[in-house]
Motif scaffolding. Structure first.
Motif, PDB file in Angstrom:
ATOM      1  N   UNK A  27       0.894  -1.281   0.316  1.00  0.00           N
ATOM      2  CA  UNK A  27      -0.084  -0.100  -0.071  1.00  0.00           C
ATOM      3  C   UNK A  27       0.862   1.454   0.349  1.00  0.00           C
ATOM      4  N   UNK A  28       0.576   2.281  -0.414  1.00  0.00           N
ATOM      5  CA  UNK A  28       1.034   3.482  -0.721  1.00  0.00           C
ATOM      6  C   UNK A  28       0.905   4.021   0.711  1.00  0.00           C
ATOM      7  N   UNK A  29       2.268   5.255   1.141  1.00  0.00           N
ATOM      8  CA  UNK A  29       1.724   5.419   2.680  1.00  0.00           C
ATOM      9  C   UNK A  29       1.761   6.840   2.078  1.00  0.00           C
ATOM     10  N   UNK A  30       1.153   7.896   3.074  1.00  0.00           N
ATOM     11  CA  UNK A  30       1.399   9.157   2.634  1.00  0.00           C
ATOM     12  C   UNK A  30       2.473   9.747   2.509  1.00  0.00           C
ATOM     13  N   UNK A  31       1.983  11.061   2.118  1.00  0.00           N
ATOM     14  CA  UNK A  31       2.639  11.860   1.733  1.00  0.00           C
ATOM     15  C   UNK A  31       3.763  12.456   2.729  1.00  0.00           C
ATOM     16  N   UNK A  84      10.751  10.674   3.160  1.00  0.00           N
ATOM     17  CA  UNK A  84      12.381  10.075   3.109  1.00  0.00           C
ATOM     18  C   UNK A  84      12.816   9.241   4.606  1.00  0.00           C
ATOM     19  N   UNK A  85      11.054   8.626   5.108  1.00  0.00           N
ATOM     20  CA  UNK A  85      11.308   8.233   6.123  1.00  0.00           C
ATOM     21  C   UNK A  85      11.627   6.331   5.846  1.00  0.00           C
ATOM     22  N   UNK A  86      11.901   5.426   6.846  1.00  0.00           N
ATOM     23  CA  UNK A  86      11.852   4.089   6.401  1.00  0.00           C
ATOM     24  C   UNK A  86      10.392   3.709   6.340  1.00  0.00           C
ATOM     25  N   UNK A 109       2.218  -2.052   4.130  1.00  0.00           N
ATOM     26  CA  UNK A 109       2.936  -1.109   4.678  1.00  0.00           C
ATOM     27  C   UNK A 109       2.297   0.715   6.213  1.00  0.00           C
ATOM     28  N   UNK A 110       3.793   0.741   5.967  1.00  0.00           N
ATOM     29  CA  UNK A 110       3.988   1.958   6.790  1.00  0.00           C
ATOM     30  C   UNK A 110       4.560   3.169   7.585  1.00  0.00           C
ATOM     31  N   UNK A 111       4.817   4.107   7.513  1.00  0.00           N
ATOM     32  CA  UNK A 111       6.614   4.985   7.819  1.00  0.00           C
ATOM     33  C   UNK A 111       6.823   4.599   9.484  1.00  0.00           C
TER      34      UNK A 111
END
Length: 137
Positions: free
Chosen positions: A81-85, A89-91, A100-102
């Motif tokens: 899944x996409x993570x928030x904008x 630059x986060x892992x 998926x998550x930041x």
């Protein structure tokens, strides 16, 4: 042409001598004068055929849509899944279910920052540079 008694609403024709002759058929002005058994059978057959065709077409369209949805789901299941904008630059980390998550953590540069941060991971280069004896100058 002579008058023919009792012919209201019936068809007339002429014979070889020109006299009016009654035909035992009436001009139909309403559906109540038709053979309703024949009409009903034909009408029901036509309507049933049209409904069957529409139902078959609708079933085919639904089946095609379901196949497309299944294909899309299968494709989506294999992707993260996409993570928030705001997570730029986060892992990115994955949960036990694969979502998926930041992480809130970033990768540091070639040297340690003057002010350490709990949200920045040190690179090997930064750690090596920090542990190397340097000439103070």
């Amino acid at each position: 042409m002579s008058k023919v008694a009792g012919t209201a609403g019936t068809l007339l024709t002429g014979d070889a001598t020109g006299n009016a002759v009654r035909i035992d058929k009436k001009i139909v002005t309403t559906l109540t004068n038709l053979d309703t058994d024949v009409l009903t059978t034909k009408a029901v057959s036509a309507v049933t055929s049209a409904i069957d065709t529409k139902a078959t077409n609708a079933g085919t369209a639904a089946s095609t849509a379901q196949t497309a949805a299944n294909t899309a789901q299968t494709t989506a299941n294999g992707k993260m899944a996409k993570v928030a904008a705001s997570a730029s630059a986060q892992i990115i980390v994955a949960s036990a279910t694969g979502d998926a998550s930041a992480s809130g953590k970033k990768i540091g540069g070639a040297t340690l920052a003057a002010t350490p941060s709990v949200s920045t991971l040190a690179t090997e280069a930064a750690v090596a540079a920090a542990l190397t004896w340097q000439t103070l100058g």
